[in-house]
Write an enzyme that holds these catalytic residues in place. Structure first.
Site, PDB file in Angstrom:
ATOM      1  N   ASN A  49     118.612  34.535  50.773  1.00  0.00           N
ATOM      2  CA  ASN A  49     118.200  35.666  49.921  1.00  0.00           C
ATOM      3  C   ASN A  49     116.687  35.893  49.960  1.00  0.00           C
ATOM      4  O   ASN A  49     116.144  36.638  49.155  1.00  0.00           O
ATOM      5  CB  ASN A  49     118.665  35.435  48.477  1.00  0.00           C
ATOM      6  CG  ASN A  49     118.011  34.216  47.837  1.00  0.00           C
ATOM      7  OD1 ASN A  49     117.199  33.541  48.462  1.00  0.00           O
ATOM      8  ND2 ASN A  49     118.372  33.923  46.595  1.00  0.00           N
TER       9      ASN A  49
ATOM     10  N   ASP B 273     109.012  21.660  45.695  1.00  0.00           N
ATOM     11  CA  ASP B 273     109.896  21.801  44.540  1.00  0.00           C
ATOM     12  C   ASP B 273     110.715  20.542  44.261  1.00  0.00           C
ATOM     13  O   ASP B 273     110.769  19.626  45.091  1.00  0.00           O
ATOM     14  CB  ASP B 273     110.844  23.009  44.725  1.00  0.00           C
ATOM     15  CG  ASP B 273     111.358  23.137  46.156  1.00  0.00           C
ATOM     16  OD1 ASP B 273     111.396  22.129  46.872  1.00  0.00           O
ATOM     17  OD2 ASP B 273     111.727  24.265  46.555  1.00  0.00           O
TER      18      ASP B 273
ATOM     19  N   GLU C  52     113.025  32.674  43.530  1.00  0.00           N
ATOM     20  CA  GLU C  52     114.164  33.547  43.802  1.00  0.00           C
ATOM     21  C   GLU C  52     113.728  35.014  43.747  1.00  0.00           C
ATOM     22  O   GLU C  52     112.654  35.337  43.221  1.00  0.00           O
ATOM     23  CB  GLU C  52     115.264  33.280  42.762  1.00  0.00           C
ATOM     24  CG  GLU C  52     115.783  31.836  42.741  1.00  0.00           C
ATOM     25  CD  GLU C  52     116.652  31.479  43.949  1.00  0.00           C
ATOM     26  OE1 GLU C  52     116.652  32.212  44.954  1.00  0.00           O
ATOM     27  OE2 GLU C  52     117.329  30.430  43.879  1.00  0.00           O
TER      28      GLU C  52
ATOM     29  N   HIS D 263     114.365  33.562  49.456  1.00  0.00           N
ATOM     30  CA  HIS D 263     113.505  32.727  48.607  1.00  0.00           C
ATOM     31  C   HIS D 263     112.625  31.812  49.457  1.00  0.00           C
ATOM     32  O   HIS D 263     112.995  31.417  50.554  1.00  0.00           O
ATOM     33  CB  HIS D 263     114.303  31.965  47.538  1.00  0.00           C
ATOM     34  CG  HIS D 263     115.114  30.810  48.012  1.00  0.00           C
ATOM     35  ND1 HIS D 263     116.334  30.469  47.449  1.00  0.00           N
ATOM     36  CD2 HIS D 263     114.904  29.876  48.967  1.00  0.00           C
ATOM     37  CE1 HIS D 263     116.802  29.396  48.030  1.00  0.00           C
ATOM     38  NE2 HIS D 263     115.970  29.021  48.965  1.00  0.00           N
TER      39      HIS D 263
END
Ligand code: F6R
Length: 245
Positions: free
Chosen positions: A135, A67, A142, A137
């Site tokens: 979380n 990314d 996400e 990811h």
């Protein structure tokens, strides 16, 4: 999923580097998928150390990063382009034209996503290194991202922006968008190495290792369906999982 328990961040980093180096020795032309963030920094340091001491060569290796932030140039110290050069590429013998990172500094982001996805697919990643967000990811996928997603533009979750604010002068400077390989792009890798360290990740790891079925509200859960996943996790990360050895 194969779980390797280690005592500390340092041990995770050594074991991660050893794992990658052994694969490179077995296949000096392999395609590696790379992650950024805090977790793999130590692993990259040990890879550099090994390169300097033992001469492991990366001349025929190709890399694809997961990314990049949108709106940061490759020269921006907070870009993942900068991170990768600074923490790995400048210190090993990999030709820079073998390294690939999404271009977050382009006018046509959608075109960039398509271009990157085609490249990743053509290259076919042999070993993808991953970290995990608190979380759940993976990459910047996400919670709520489709398991069928390919490389795409994402709006970063506020919790992710807050977690990454430590690298920026202030939270306002953290980009709101990124380009990330999708979950399907990650799952197409032949093998995955997930590195997990610290108590901030223990709830995420507990959920990943629980018997809950994969669900898009916890992106990392898809890894349960991949045939070759190794997790190297330290004691703090494994704290709430009940795994004691
Ligand atoms: C980084 C990436 C992210 C990180 C994750 C954990 O390229 O794709 O998924 O792996 O946010 O970040 P750290 O390691 O900083 O806790």
């Amino acid at each position: 999923m194969n779980i390797v328990r280690v005592d500390s961040y340092e041990e995770m980093s050594k074991a991660g580097a050893r794992y990658i180096i052994d694969k490179i020795k077995a296949n000096p032309k392999m395609t590696l998928g790379l992650a950024t963030g805090s977790t793999p920094k130590g692993t990259y340091q040990y890879i550099i150390e090994d390169h300097k001491q033992n001469g492991t060569s990366y001349q025929q290796i190709s890399t694809f990063n997961l990314d990049e932030y949108i709106g940061l140039s490759a020269e921006d110290p907070n870009s993942y382009h900068f991170y990768m050069k600074d923490l790995l590429f400048n210190h090993i013998d990999i030709p820079l034209n073998h390294t690939h990172i999404p271009n977050g500094d382009t006018v046509d982001k959608e075109e960039e996503c398509v271009r990157y996805e085609v490249k990743v697919k053509e290259a076919s990643i042999d070993l993808q290194i991953l970290g995990i967000g608190a979380n759940g990811h993976i990459g910047f996928n996400e919670p709520g991202t489709s398991f069928h997603s390919k490389t795409h533009v994402v709006a970063l979750a506020e919790s992710t922006r807050e977690a990454n604010a430590r690298f920026f002068p202030s939270i306002d400077d953290v980009p709101k968008h990124a380009i990330t390989m999708g979950i399907a792009s990650i799952m197409a890798s032949k093998e995955i190495l997930l590195l997990v360290s610290g108590d901030a990740k223990s709830e995420a790891l507990e959920r990943l290792l629980s018997d809950q079925l994969p669900s898009e509200d916890f992106p990392a859960s898809i890894l349960k369906t991949h045939p070759r996943v190794t997790i190297i996790a330290d004691n703090e990360a494994l704290m709430s999982t009940g795994i004691t050895r």
